[in-house]
Design a protein around this motif. Sequence first.
Motif, PDB file in Angstrom:
ATOM      1  N   LYS A 154     -41.686   8.689  23.341  1.00 32.49           N
ATOM      2  CA  LYS A 154     -41.525   7.722  24.423  1.00 32.49           C
ATOM      3  C   LYS A 154     -42.148   8.266  25.711  1.00 32.49           C
ATOM      4  O   LYS A 154     -42.267   9.468  25.913  1.00 32.49           O
ATOM      5  CB  LYS A 154     -40.040   7.438  24.672  1.00 32.49           C
ATOM      6  N   LEU A 155     -42.511   7.324  26.563  1.00 28.27           N
ATOM      7  CA  LEU A 155     -42.949   7.636  27.920  1.00 28.27           C
ATOM      8  C   LEU A 155     -42.227   6.644  28.829  1.00 28.27           C
ATOM      9  O   LEU A 155     -42.661   5.519  29.008  1.00 28.27           O
ATOM     10  CB  LEU A 155     -44.472   7.515  28.050  1.00 28.27           C
ATOM     11  N   HIS A 156     -41.098   7.091  29.385  1.00 30.49           N
ATOM     12  CA  HIS A 156     -40.218   6.198  30.122  1.00 30.49           C
ATOM     13  C   HIS A 156     -40.809   5.778  31.470  1.00 30.49           C
ATOM     14  O   HIS A 156     -41.443   6.572  32.162  1.00 30.49           O
ATOM     15  CB  HIS A 156     -38.875   6.889  30.399  1.00 30.49           C
ATOM     16  N   PHE A 157     -40.576   4.518  31.802  1.00 27.36           N
ATOM     17  CA  PHE A 157     -40.634   4.036  33.175  1.00 27.36           C
ATOM     18  C   PHE A 157     -39.476   3.049  33.319  1.00 27.36           C
ATOM     19  O   PHE A 157     -39.523   1.946  32.786  1.00 27.36           O
ATOM     20  CB  PHE A 157     -41.966   3.388  33.514  1.00 27.36           C
ATOM     21  N   ILE A 158     -38.436   3.497  34.002  1.00 28.26           N
ATOM     22  CA  ILE A 158     -37.221   2.700  34.183  1.00 28.26           C
ATOM     23  C   ILE A 158     -36.920   2.641  35.679  1.00 28.26           C
ATOM     24  O   ILE A 158     -36.990   3.672  36.364  1.00 28.26           O
ATOM     25  CB  ILE A 158     -36.020   3.332  33.443  1.00 28.26           C
ATOM     26  N   PHE A 159     -36.620   1.457  36.172  1.00 34.51           N
ATOM     27  CA  PHE A 159     -36.145   1.365  37.553  1.00 34.51           C
ATOM     28  C   PHE A 159     -34.856   0.556  37.590  1.00 34.51           C
ATOM     29  O   PHE A 159     -34.620  -0.333  36.759  1.00 34.51           O
ATOM     30  CB  PHE A 159     -37.216   0.776  38.489  1.00 34.51           C
ATOM     31  N   ARG A 160     -34.011   0.900  38.533  1.00 35.53           N
ATOM     32  CA  ARG A 160     -32.724   0.229  38.670  1.00 35.53           C
ATOM     33  C   ARG A 160     -32.860  -0.860  39.731  1.00 35.53           C
ATOM     34  O   ARG A 160     -33.206  -0.588  40.885  1.00 35.53           O
ATOM     35  CB  ARG A 160     -31.635   1.239  39.057  1.00 35.53           C
ATOM     36  N   HIS A 161     -32.592  -2.097  39.280  1.00 37.75           N
ATOM     37  CA  HIS A 161     -32.758  -3.251  40.156  1.00 37.75           C
ATOM     38  C   HIS A 161     -31.393  -3.729  40.631  1.00 37.75           C
ATOM     39  O   HIS A 161     -30.446  -3.864  39.835  1.00 37.75           O
ATOM     40  CB  HIS A 161     -33.473  -4.380  39.409  1.00 37.75           C
ATOM     41  N   LYS A 162     -31.294  -4.025  41.902  1.00 40.71           N
ATOM     42  CA  LYS A 162     -30.034  -4.479  42.495  1.00 40.71           C
ATOM     43  C   LYS A 162     -29.963  -6.004  42.456  1.00 40.71           C
ATOM     44  O   LYS A 162     -30.863  -6.693  42.942  1.00 40.71           O
ATOM     45  CB  LYS A 162     -29.916  -3.991  43.934  1.00 40.71           C
ATOM     46  N   ASN A 163     -28.902  -6.511  41.849  1.00 40.25           N
ATOM     47  CA  ASN A 163     -28.681  -7.947  41.793  1.00 40.25           C
ATOM     48  C   ASN A 163     -28.319  -8.445  43.193  1.00 40.25           C
ATOM     49  O   ASN A 163     -27.318  -8.023  43.770  1.00 40.25           O
ATOM     50  CB  ASN A 163     -27.541  -8.274  40.820  1.00 40.25           C
ATOM     51  N   PRO A 164     -29.117  -9.349  43.787  1.00 38.83           N
ATOM     52  CA  PRO A 164     -28.837  -9.780  45.162  1.00 38.83           C
ATOM     53  C   PRO A 164     -27.570 -10.618  45.292  1.00 38.83           C
ATOM     54  O   PRO A 164     -27.047 -10.765  46.401  1.00 38.83           O
ATOM     55  CB  PRO A 164     -30.083 -10.585  45.539  1.00 38.83           C
TER      56      PRO A 164
ATOM     57  N   THR B 125     -24.637 -10.183  43.106  1.00 35.69           N
ATOM     58  CA  THR B 125     -23.428  -9.400  42.812  1.00 35.69           C
ATOM     59  C   THR B 125     -23.471  -8.000  43.402  1.00 35.69           C
ATOM     60  O   THR B 125     -22.436  -7.347  43.518  1.00 35.69           O
ATOM     61  CB  THR B 125     -23.239  -9.291  41.297  1.00 35.69           C
ATOM     62  N   GLY B 126     -24.661  -7.519  43.763  1.00 31.22           N
ATOM     63  CA  GLY B 126     -24.790  -6.166  44.274  1.00 31.22           C
ATOM     64  C   GLY B 126     -24.778  -5.095  43.199  1.00 31.22           C
ATOM     65  O   GLY B 126     -24.858  -3.902  43.506  1.00 31.22           O
TER      66      GLY B 126
ATOM     67  N   MET C 259     -37.501  -1.566  46.019  1.00 26.02           N
ATOM     68  CA  MET C 259     -36.350  -0.936  45.393  1.00 26.02           C
ATOM     69  C   MET C 259     -35.551  -0.158  46.435  1.00 26.02           C
ATOM     70  O   MET C 259     -35.918  -0.089  47.617  1.00 26.02           O
ATOM     71  CB  MET C 259     -36.821   0.000  44.272  1.00 26.02           C
ATOM     72  N   SER C 260     -34.489   0.476  45.965  1.00 28.09           N
ATOM     73  CA  SER C 260     -33.651   1.282  46.854  1.00 28.09           C
ATOM     74  C   SER C 260     -34.409   2.541  47.263  1.00 28.09           C
ATOM     75  O   SER C 260     -35.065   3.183  46.426  1.00 28.09           O
ATOM     76  CB  SER C 260     -32.352   1.678  46.153  1.00 28.09           C
ATOM     77  N   PRO C 261     -34.355   2.929  48.515  1.00 27.28           N
ATOM     78  CA  PRO C 261     -35.021   4.171  48.947  1.00 27.28           C
ATOM     79  C   PRO C 261     -34.454   5.378  48.193  1.00 27.28           C
ATOM     80  O   PRO C 261     -33.292   5.383  47.786  1.00 27.28           O
ATOM     81  CB  PRO C 261     -34.717   4.236  50.440  1.00 27.28           C
ATOM     82  N   PHE C 262     -35.279   6.393  48.017  1.00 21.98           N
ATOM     83  CA  PHE C 262     -34.822   7.622  47.370  1.00 21.98           C
ATOM     84  C   PHE C 262     -35.196   8.804  48.260  1.00 21.98           C
ATOM     85  O   PHE C 262     -36.191   8.770  48.996  1.00 21.98           O
ATOM     86  CB  PHE C 262     -35.396   7.774  45.961  1.00 21.98           C
ATOM     87  N   SER C 263     -34.392   9.869  48.151  1.00 24.63           N
ATOM     88  CA  SER C 263     -34.577  11.015  49.047  1.00 24.63           C
ATOM     89  C   SER C 263     -34.604  12.347  48.318  1.00 24.63           C
ATOM     90  O   SER C 263     -34.662  13.395  48.970  1.00 24.63           O
ATOM     91  CB  SER C 263     -33.444  11.046  50.083  1.00 24.63           C
ATOM     92  N   ALA C 264     -34.569  12.350  46.994  1.00 25.07           N
ATOM     93  CA  ALA C 264     -34.591  13.621  46.256  1.00 25.07           C
ATOM     94  C   ALA C 264     -35.255  13.411  44.903  1.00 25.07           C
ATOM     95  O   ALA C 264     -35.283  12.304  44.355  1.00 25.07           O
ATOM     96  CB  ALA C 264     -33.178  14.162  46.076  1.00 25.07           C
ATOM     97  N   LEU C 265     -35.777  14.520  44.376  1.00 21.39           N
ATOM     98  CA  LEU C 265     -36.399  14.552  43.057  1.00 21.39           C
ATOM     99  C   LEU C 265     -35.556  15.461  42.175  1.00 21.39           C
ATOM    100  O   LEU C 265     -35.233  16.594  42.563  1.00 21.39           O
ATOM    101  CB  LEU C 265     -37.823  15.093  43.146  1.00 21.39           C
ATOM    102  N   GLY C 266     -35.181  14.983  40.996  1.00 16.17           N
ATOM    103  CA  GLY C 266     -34.322  15.772  40.125  1.00 16.17           C
ATOM    104  C   GLY C 266     -34.737  15.722  38.673  1.00 16.17           C
ATOM    105  O   GLY C 266     -35.363  14.766  38.210  1.00 16.17           O
ATOM    106  N   LEU C 267     -34.367  16.805  37.942  1.00 17.58           N
ATOM    107  CA  LEU C 267     -34.549  16.869  36.496  1.00 17.58           C
ATOM    108  C   LEU C 267     -33.181  17.108  35.875  1.00 17.58           C
ATOM    109  O   LEU C 267     -32.547  18.145  36.133  1.00 17.58           O
ATOM    110  CB  LEU C 267     -35.507  18.002  36.092  1.00 17.58           C
TER     111      LEU C 267
END
Length: 610
Positions: free
Chosen positions: A218-228, A230-231, A435-443
């Motif tokens: 696999k080669l993932h590309f997943i993003f988390r989408h916010k339901n406008p 329900t939140g 999307m939601s802003p991000f401020s860190a990179l993690g593994l």
Amino acid sequence: MNQRVGLFVLLAAGLLCLSLAPVSRADDLVEDGLDGDDADVEDEMDLSLAGDEDEDLEDDVQDEAPPAPKTPPSPQVTYKAPEPKGEHFIAESFDKGTLDGWILSNAKKDDADEEIAKYDGKWAVEEMRDSKLPGDKGLVLKSRAKHHAISAHLLRPFTFETMPLVIQYEVNFQSGIDCGGAYVKLLTETPDLDLDQFVDKTPYTIMFGPDKCGEDYKLHFIFRHKNPKTGEYEEKHAKKPDADLRTYFTDKKTHLYTLVVNSDNSFEVLVDQTVVNSGNLLTDMTPAVNPPAEIEDPDDHKPEDWDERPKIQDPDSIKPEDWDEDAPAQIPDESAVKPDGWLDDEPEYIGDPDAIKPEDWDEDMDGEWEAPQIPNPACETAPGCGTWKRPMIDNPNYKGKWKPPMIDNPNYQGVWKPRKIPNPAYFEDLQPYKMSPFSALGLELWSMTPDIFFDNFFITNDRNAAERWASDSWGLKKAAEGAAEPGLAAQMLSAAEERPWLWVVYVLTVALPLILIFVFCCTGKKKSSASPAEYKKTDEPQPDVKEEEEEEEEAEEAPKAEKSSPDTEKSEDEEPAEEEDDEEKENTADEKLEDDVLRRSPRSRKPRKE
């Protein structure tokens, strides 16, 4: 013959091109690596000469000896740490040799056993095991069957506005990979974000990178989408790439993984700067970003009298009176006759007369002993033994159970479906890129295989800056690996170890040209001497007739040359007469010669009488 020589030249040229292909490819890679500003290629011949001078100074004290001849080594790509140019949010090459700025997680997983719940997997900053660039270091996942979690803050949070998002990094599965991931998470900026407690449930905006377990690559590309409405957040997965990803997990080479998400909702996934997947956030994600405008009414139920049967049995059909449902499918063949010599009184199997009851046989415990059955020897020469029975044949009157024919259902109403109603949860988000802003990179990883090598993390909103960073970092690795790449023979042997069927291809590839060369160059068709029968089919004279004909022509020409010499004694009146005599003699000689040739030809020979 010219065609054979041309074919031989073409075959030789093809084999020569195959043998030179890896060398030329490696040279191109080295040249590509040398084009960068930070790539320096040193000629080690100069260094070796300088070293020889130092050795000469030391050898003054010792006995002088002639220097041993040395072959010049191949050019070596010298590593220089990449420097970020342009707008970026993180640029990490690990060339300082430390984990400064990176935070190891001290948390535990909630849904795991106590023994494996801790994130106690080891990380290290070191060079690759078989590094072709001395001095190039990276982040290495060291432990097997452990949870690993490490993260670092960005220089500033990334916000999705009008500029694209570009994230890229390098991965090398030094020991291959059995089951595990090498993906990264862009951690969502929240007030309670604590990298010291980074776990699998820590909110993230995007997850991207390779992952493998078993034979699922696999080669993932997943993003988390916010339901406008329900939140709530929901994961959206990109479609699976059409490209074959197996090589990136098995070749033990360093690969560059890049994700580009544009403000127009388009995205691209690249491996080694080649697009392997692309699409649109609105149309190529599962589940879809926007729910359907209508849904099936959950309160709608199918009526009891709804008829979904397209065909029914004909109610007016009646079974024919001569239809016999009890007739058997097969009957004995009345025309069969018992073969002569059939032994009715002989059984097909008899007890083995040579069998002996075992000494430990207990009739009270084991019952009465019986010899094992063997084929009756008397039946070997006979057509058969035992009671003779007529063979069975298909019954011509068999019809089976009668069923009425099927007709169209006059009451058919189609397949019932519940009615559609407006979707109460419907919304339309035409800019999922925001999307939601991000401020860190993690593994945050689990792997059954250690020594996964990560390097050169880079996040930016400028694609040109990312390409320059890749050229200065991954480009050097590519050039160095290409320069050290084995020749054609080594590559063929390595491929054959993984795919044994390639040996058949190799043998055919070598044997076929040799066979063609032998056939076209060594087995030319020679013209055989014609048999007398072949001469009879044509007017072509036999070889012996030709030779005799030439000898007779020479014999006739000699006296003619003597007679045609000038004679001063003859008068002018006698010359015409002599010329006429000469012509008559020549004509007579020609006629005799033709008669002699025809007489000697096989066509004129009479068959001998026996």
